[in-house]
Write a protein that holds these residues in place. Structure first.
Motif, PDB file in Angstrom:
ATOM      1  N   MET A   1      -3.316  -8.763 -26.386  1.00  0.00           N
ATOM      2  CA  MET A   1      -2.626  -8.319 -25.182  1.00  0.00           C
ATOM      3  C   MET A   1      -1.572  -9.354 -24.780  1.00  0.00           C
ATOM      4  N   ARG A   2      -0.487  -8.909 -24.211  1.00  0.00           N
ATOM      5  CA  ARG A   2       0.611  -9.794 -23.804  1.00  0.00           C
ATOM      6  C   ARG A   2       0.127 -10.908 -22.880  1.00  0.00           C
ATOM      7  N   THR A   3      -0.770 -10.588 -21.986  1.00  0.00           N
ATOM      8  CA  THR A   3      -1.264 -11.590 -21.033  1.00  0.00           C
ATOM      9  C   THR A   3      -2.075 -12.686 -21.710  1.00  0.00           C
ATOM     10  N   ASN A   4      -2.504 -12.462 -22.937  1.00  0.00           N
ATOM     11  CA  ASN A   4      -3.280 -13.453 -23.675  1.00  0.00           C
ATOM     12  C   ASN A   4      -2.426 -14.288 -24.620  1.00  0.00           C
ATOM     13  N   MET A   5      -1.131 -14.001 -24.709  1.00  0.00           N
ATOM     14  CA  MET A   5      -0.247 -14.659 -25.672  1.00  0.00           C
ATOM     15  C   MET A   5       0.432 -15.889 -25.089  1.00  0.00           C
ATOM     16  N   THR A   6       0.763 -16.819 -25.979  1.00  0.00           N
ATOM     17  CA  THR A   6       1.607 -17.941 -25.585  1.00  0.00           C
ATOM     18  C   THR A   6       3.017 -17.406 -25.344  1.00  0.00           C
ATOM     19  N   THR A   7       3.844 -18.201 -24.695  1.00  0.00           N
ATOM     20  CA  THR A   7       5.222 -17.791 -24.419  1.00  0.00           C
ATOM     21  C   THR A   7       5.985 -17.539 -25.715  1.00  0.00           C
ATOM     22  N   LEU A   8       5.822 -18.422 -26.698  1.00  0.00           N
ATOM     23  CA  LEU A   8       6.508 -18.250 -27.974  1.00  0.00           C
ATOM     24  C   LEU A   8       6.071 -16.958 -28.676  1.00  0.00           C
ATOM     25  N   THR A   9       4.802 -16.650 -28.623  1.00  0.00           N
ATOM     26  CA  THR A   9       4.313 -15.402 -29.212  1.00  0.00           C
ATOM     27  C   THR A   9       4.915 -14.204 -28.487  1.00  0.00           C
ATOM     28  N   GLN A  10       5.017 -14.270 -27.172  1.00  0.00           N
ATOM     29  CA  GLN A  10       5.611 -13.176 -26.406  1.00  0.00           C
ATOM     30  C   GLN A  10       7.076 -12.958 -26.795  1.00  0.00           C
ATOM     31  N   ILE A  11       7.797 -14.038 -27.020  1.00  0.00           N
ATOM     32  CA  ILE A  11       9.202 -13.919 -27.432  1.00  0.00           C
ATOM     33  C   ILE A  11       9.295 -13.214 -28.772  1.00  0.00           C
ATOM     34  N   TRP A  12       8.501 -13.656 -29.746  1.00  0.00           N
ATOM     35  CA  TRP A  12       8.524 -13.013 -31.067  1.00  0.00           C
ATOM     36  C   TRP A  12       8.042 -11.573 -30.992  1.00  0.00           C
ATOM     37  N   MET A  13       7.037 -11.308 -30.156  1.00  0.00           N
ATOM     38  CA  MET A  13       6.544  -9.944 -30.007  1.00  0.00           C
ATOM     39  C   MET A  13       7.658  -9.036 -29.498  1.00  0.00           C
ATOM     40  N   THR A  14       8.396  -9.490 -28.485  1.00  0.00           N
ATOM     41  CA  THR A  14       9.490  -8.697 -27.929  1.00  0.00           C
ATOM     42  C   THR A  14      10.539  -8.403 -28.993  1.00  0.00           C
ATOM     43  N   LEU A  15      10.899  -9.409 -29.756  1.00  0.00           N
ATOM     44  CA  LEU A  15      11.864  -9.231 -30.839  1.00  0.00           C
ATOM     45  C   LEU A  15      11.364  -8.217 -31.867  1.00  0.00           C
ATOM     46  N   LEU A  16      10.131  -8.369 -32.296  1.00  0.00           N
ATOM     47  CA  LEU A  16       9.590  -7.456 -33.306  1.00  0.00           C
ATOM     48  C   LEU A  16       9.435  -6.033 -32.790  1.00  0.00           C
ATOM     49  N   LEU A  17       8.898  -5.885 -31.604  1.00  0.00           N
ATOM     50  CA  LEU A  17       8.666  -4.542 -31.070  1.00  0.00           C
ATOM     51  C   LEU A  17       9.974  -3.826 -30.748  1.00  0.00           C
ATOM     52  N   SER A  18      11.032  -4.593 -30.506  1.00  0.00           N
ATOM     53  CA  SER A  18      12.333  -3.990 -30.229  1.00  0.00           C
ATOM     54  C   SER A  18      13.076  -3.595 -31.494  1.00  0.00           C
TER      55      SER A  18
END
Length: 74
Positions: free
Chosen positions: A33-50
């Motif tokens: 879940m996004r709330t469980n991710m580090t900031t760097l993971t959230q950035i990469w997640m946003t890039l990948l999901l987009s």
């Protein structure tokens, strides 16, 4: 429940301290879940999901994609 070494490495790299995967069953890890991710993971997640097709949710990281983020960060 025994955690596989590679799964433990993924948790340590992608999740904030004390957080883990969301589970479908006691042993089957499904997503982070996004709330469980580090900031760097959230950035990469946003890039990948987009940029990677067939994603209907932008709030968490499904199994195949969290493995991809792990590979990118390592």
């Amino acid at each position: 429940m025994q955690v596989q070494p590679e799964e433990e490495a993924i948790v340590q790299l992608l999740c904030i301290s004390g957080q883990d995967f969301t589970r479908a069953t006691a042993t089957r890890r499904v997503r982070i879940m996004r709330t469980n991710m580090t900031t760097l993971t959230q950035i990469w997640m946003t890039l990948l999901l987009s940029n990677i097709p067939s994603s209907d949710r932008n709030t968490d990281l499904p199994l195949r994609k969290y493995q991809l983020v792990y590979v990118i960060l390592t």
